[in-house]
Design a protein around this motif. Structure first.
Motif, PDB file in Angstrom:
ATOM      1  N   TRP A 167      -9.124 -93.034 -69.366  1.00 53.65           N
ATOM      2  CA  TRP A 167      -9.437 -91.605 -69.486  1.00 53.65           C
ATOM      3  C   TRP A 167      -9.793 -91.273 -70.935  1.00 53.65           C
ATOM      4  CZ3 TRP A 167     -10.615 -88.162 -65.959  1.00 53.65           C
ATOM      5  CH2 TRP A 167     -10.638 -86.808 -66.310  1.00 53.65           C
ATOM      6  N   GLN A 182     -13.233 -92.397 -71.491  1.00 51.71           N
ATOM      7  CA  GLN A 182     -14.190 -91.483 -70.856  1.00 51.71           C
ATOM      8  C   GLN A 182     -14.338 -90.193 -71.638  1.00 51.71           C
ATOM      9  OE1 GLN A 182     -14.807 -91.388 -66.549  1.00 51.71           O
ATOM     10  NE2 GLN A 182     -13.912 -89.360 -66.558  1.00 51.71           N
ATOM     11  N   GLU A 183     -13.244 -89.695 -72.165  1.00 51.56           N
ATOM     12  CA  GLU A 183     -13.331 -88.461 -72.955  1.00 51.56           C
ATOM     13  C   GLU A 183     -14.161 -88.683 -74.221  1.00 51.56           C
ATOM     14  OE1 GLU A 183      -9.640 -85.587 -71.879  1.00 51.56           O
ATOM     15  OE2 GLU A 183      -9.406 -86.832 -73.658  1.00 51.56           O
ATOM     16  N   ARG A 184     -14.070 -89.878 -74.790  1.00 47.69           N
ATOM     17  CA  ARG A 184     -14.798 -90.137 -76.036  1.00 47.69           C
ATOM     18  C   ARG A 184     -16.293 -90.365 -75.790  1.00 47.69           C
ATOM     19  NH1 ARG A 184     -13.501 -91.186 -81.233  1.00 47.69           N
ATOM     20  NH2 ARG A 184     -15.222 -92.037 -82.443  1.00 47.69           N
TER      21      ARG A 184
END
Ligand code: FES
Length: 218
Positions: free
Chosen positions: A68, A71-73
């Motif tokens: 996660w 994915q956020e980065r």
């Protein structure tokens, strides 16, 4: 904290779990674990993953939150992002890819900047969830928005509903799909009157001139 985890978990001398490096043929090493110096992992991402790993007795338990974080980065679980996380966690990229490909909320290919999940489970379906999903898909065509149907999002009381960039909205009218897409494109607040975070709670005093509010910041 296990003897092999915790602070300094990205130490390359850490023992490696053979279960994540070997296939069905004992002794056959299917994929190497990348070294940190090979992947150029941003310090912020590395520190975040190390903090996550320190929460669990088995560092592999941090796989989902680590993905996660990737994915956020990067917007999705990019191959390079997965290699970076794998190097920090001392597991193979294939192991993390297998986790990422299993969960709907983790993306192993590029998707839009904005993500909309429209619930099509029973309560929402009975109140027009399928039509709402069609409307979002039509409105999002050509836009930088990823739209997908989803099973019950746990907010059946506001059916039909959708999650837009991880915030809940409902009950939604079909016509509001296009409005929401326009607002996303324009960087405007999305459907403020339908934001769950702005709904009143039981016992709240009515807001001046309107419904009760819980003071949410959606
Ligand atoms: S059925 Fe849609 S949120 Fe539960």
């Amino acid at each position: 904290m296990s003897p092999v985890d915790g602070p300094g978990v990205s130490n390359p001398n850490l023992p490696v779990d053979q279960a994540v490096t070997e296939g069905r043929v004992p002794g056959r090493r299917e994929e190497e674990i990348p070294e940190l110096h090979e992947v150029d992992c941003p310090a912020e991402l590395r520190e975040r993953i190390e903090t996550l790993m320190a929460r669990y007795p088995d560092r592999k338990s941090a796989s989902i939150p680590a993905l996660w974080a990737v994915q956020e980065r990067y917007g999705w679980c990019t191959p390079e992002g997965i290699r970076q996380a794998a190097a920090v966690m001392r597991v193979t990229p294939a192991y993390l890819e297998s986790v990422a490909s299993f969960y709907d909320l983790l993306h192993t290919e590029a998707v839009g900047t904005h993500r909309i999940e429209v619930c099509t489970n029973i309560s929402c379906w009975m109140r027009g969830g399928d039509e709402l999903l069609d409307a979002f898909r039509a409105a999002a065509a050509g836009e930088d928005v990823f739209v997908t149907g989803f099973e019950c999002l746990g907010a059946c009381d506001i059916a039909p509903m959708a999650s837009i960039d991880q915030r809940y909205y409902g009950p939604l009218e079909v016509a509001e799909a296009a409005t929401a897409i326009d607002q996303l494109r324009d960087g405007a607040e999305v459907l403020p009157a339908k934001a769950l975070a702005k709904r009143g709670l039981a016992g709240d005093a009515p807001a001046p001139g309107g419904a009760a509010t819980n003071g949410g910041d959606a």
